[in-house]
Design a protein around this motif. Structure first.
Motif, PDB file in Angstrom:
ATOM      1  N   UNK A 154      -7.089   1.076   2.835  1.00 34.61           N
ATOM      2  CA  UNK A 154      -6.056   0.176   3.332  1.00 34.61           C
ATOM      3  C   UNK A 154      -4.781   0.940   3.651  1.00 34.61           C
ATOM      4  N   UNK A 155      -3.954   0.316   4.481  1.00 40.01           N
ATOM      5  CA  UNK A 155      -2.728   0.978   4.925  1.00 40.01           C
ATOM      6  C   UNK A 155      -1.506   0.553   4.124  1.00 40.01           C
ATOM      7  N   UNK A 156      -1.696  -0.091   2.972  1.00 39.80           N
ATOM      8  CA  UNK A 156      -0.548  -0.536   2.198  1.00 39.80           C
ATOM      9  C   UNK A 156      -0.228   0.399   1.038  1.00 39.80           C
ATOM     10  N   UNK A 157      -0.832   1.553   0.992  1.00 35.72           N
ATOM     11  CA  UNK A 157      -0.473   2.556  -0.017  1.00 35.72           C
ATOM     12  C   UNK A 157       0.730   3.314   0.489  1.00 35.72           C
ATOM     13  N   UNK A 158       1.640   3.599  -0.410  1.00 40.00           N
ATOM     14  CA  UNK A 158       2.844   4.327  -0.043  1.00 40.00           C
ATOM     15  C   UNK A 158       2.812   5.699  -0.696  1.00 40.00           C
ATOM     16  N   UNK A 159       3.632   6.596  -0.203  1.00 41.02           N
ATOM     17  CA  UNK A 159       3.685   7.951  -0.746  1.00 41.02           C
ATOM     18  C   UNK A 159       4.132   7.925  -2.200  1.00 41.02           C
ATOM     19  N   UNK A 160       5.082   7.065  -2.524  1.00 42.07           N
ATOM     20  CA  UNK A 160       5.552   7.009  -3.904  1.00 42.07           C
ATOM     21  C   UNK A 160       4.471   6.488  -4.844  1.00 42.07           C
ATOM     22  N   UNK A 161       3.575   5.644  -4.346  1.00 43.56           N
ATOM     23  CA  UNK A 161       2.468   5.178  -5.186  1.00 43.56           C
ATOM     24  C   UNK A 161       1.516   6.320  -5.507  1.00 43.56           C
ATOM     25  N   UNK A 162       1.173   7.101  -4.500  1.00 46.14           N
ATOM     26  CA  UNK A 162       0.309   8.271  -4.742  1.00 46.14           C
ATOM     27  C   UNK A 162       1.001   9.273  -5.667  1.00 46.14           C
ATOM     28  N   UNK A 163       2.255   9.538  -5.387  1.00 48.78           N
ATOM     29  CA  UNK A 163       3.005  10.492  -6.195  1.00 48.78           C
ATOM     30  C   UNK A 163       3.142   9.993  -7.630  1.00 48.78           C
ATOM     31  N   UNK A 164       3.408   8.708  -7.802  1.00 48.45           N
ATOM     32  CA  UNK A 164       3.491   8.134  -9.139  1.00 48.45           C
ATOM     33  C   UNK A 164       2.166   8.185  -9.878  1.00 48.45           C
ATOM     34  N   UNK A 165       1.068   7.959  -9.153  1.00 45.07           N
ATOM     35  CA  UNK A 165      -0.252   8.041  -9.785  1.00 45.07           C
ATOM     36  C   UNK A 165      -0.564   9.470 -10.218  1.00 45.07           C
ATOM     37  N   UNK A 166      -0.179  10.446  -9.412  1.00 46.67           N
ATOM     38  CA  UNK A 166      -0.383  11.841  -9.811  1.00 46.67           C
ATOM     39  C   UNK A 166       0.472  12.204 -11.022  1.00 46.67           C
ATOM     40  N   UNK A 167       1.713  11.726 -11.046  1.00 44.11           N
ATOM     41  CA  UNK A 167       2.564  11.959 -12.214  1.00 44.11           C
ATOM     42  C   UNK A 167       1.975  11.309 -13.460  1.00 44.11           C
ATOM     43  N   UNK A 168       1.481  10.084 -13.305  1.00 45.75           N
ATOM     44  CA  UNK A 168       0.882   9.391 -14.442  1.00 45.75           C
ATOM     45  C   UNK A 168      -0.359  10.133 -14.934  1.00 45.75           C
ATOM     46  N   UNK A 169      -1.112  10.721 -14.016  1.00 47.39           N
ATOM     47  CA  UNK A 169      -2.294  11.488 -14.422  1.00 47.39           C
ATOM     48  C   UNK A 169      -1.917  12.717 -15.239  1.00 47.39           C
ATOM     49  N   UNK A 170      -0.717  13.225 -15.048  1.00 43.85           N
ATOM     50  CA  UNK A 170      -0.248  14.345 -15.866  1.00 43.85           C
ATOM     51  C   UNK A 170       0.415  13.862 -17.158  1.00 43.85           C
ATOM     52  N   UNK A 171       1.374  12.952 -17.034  1.00 39.11           N
ATOM     53  CA  UNK A 171       2.200  12.583 -18.179  1.00 39.11           C
ATOM     54  C   UNK A 171       1.458  11.757 -19.225  1.00 39.11           C
ATOM     55  N   UNK A 172       0.549  10.890 -18.825  1.00 41.50           N
ATOM     56  CA  UNK A 172      -0.130  10.042 -19.814  1.00 41.50           C
ATOM     57  C   UNK A 172      -0.913  10.873 -20.823  1.00 41.50           C
ATOM     58  N   UNK A 173      -1.814  11.762 -20.409  1.00 45.55           N
ATOM     59  CA  UNK A 173      -2.541  12.516 -21.443  1.00 45.55           C
ATOM     60  C   UNK A 173      -1.687  13.546 -22.175  1.00 45.55           C
ATOM     61  N   UNK A 174      -0.827  14.252 -21.446  1.00 46.37           N
ATOM     62  CA  UNK A 174      -0.048  15.327 -22.073  1.00 46.37           C
ATOM     63  C   UNK A 174       0.949  14.769 -23.072  1.00 46.37           C
TER      64      UNK A 174
END
Length: 175
Positions: free
Chosen positions: A2-22
């Motif tokens: 879909x075209x409703x994903x934003x750059x900040x959503x992807x960037x936030x998901x990548x940050x969450x993938x780092x910060x949540x486990x660490x």
């Protein structure tokens, strides 16, 4: 996709993938053994600053360690809420459905990383300073992207408004 994903959503998901486990591992190591967990690499700058400059007692150091663990778990919780809201499609399609949770996580995480970085520079812990500076730059980068990113609805409304005008005339001209 879909075209409703934003750059900040992807960037936030990548940050969450780092910060949540660490940060969860760091917080749980502090919860299990407060003094030992506080003197490990991710939190050593806070521990050294507290012992060198604040002259805290043992029980006050334990309370500081638990407060640090609580702060890290709070940031992790807001990142988890952001991921849950982003994964749920109707909330993602709305303009800024999960931006608040990401903004709170970025704000709290930035404050914690900045304070840790300043304490690391004060006590001379170069490796801890580099780690906290890298985390702070990741958080601030996402905050800047969120700040300057336009809403997907605003971008879609502009071509729709121009489509209603006659093809030969400008939309501002009146007969």
């Amino acid at each position: 996709m879909s075209n409703n994903w934003r750059i900040s959503s992807f960037n936030g998901a990548l940050l969450a993938a780092y910060f949540i486990p660490v940060w969860t591992i760091i917080a749980f190591s502090i919860m299990v053994s407060p003094i030992h967990g506080l003197y490990e690499r991710p939190s050593v700058s806070i521990a050294l600053y507290a012992s060198d400059y604040l002259h805290l007692s043992k029980i006050a150091t334990v309370r500081l360690a638990w407060l640090l663990a609580l702060a890290r778990i709070t940031v992790v919780a807001f990142f988890a809420v952001f991921l849950a809201m982003t994964a749920f499609s109707p909330l993602r399609k709305k303009s800024g459905g999960s931006d608040e949770a990401l903004a709170v996580a970025l704000c709290l995480g930035s404050v914690l990383s900045f304070a840790s970085m300043m304490m690391a520079s004060r006590v001379g812990e170069i490796e801890a300073l580099r780690m906290h500076a890298a985390e702070l730059l990741m958080l601030l980068g996402t905050a800047i992207v969120m700040l300057f990113e336009t809403s997907p609805k605003r971008a879609l409304e502009a071509p729709v408004a121009e489509a209603g005008a006659p093809t030969g005339e400008l939309s501002l001209q009146q007969p």
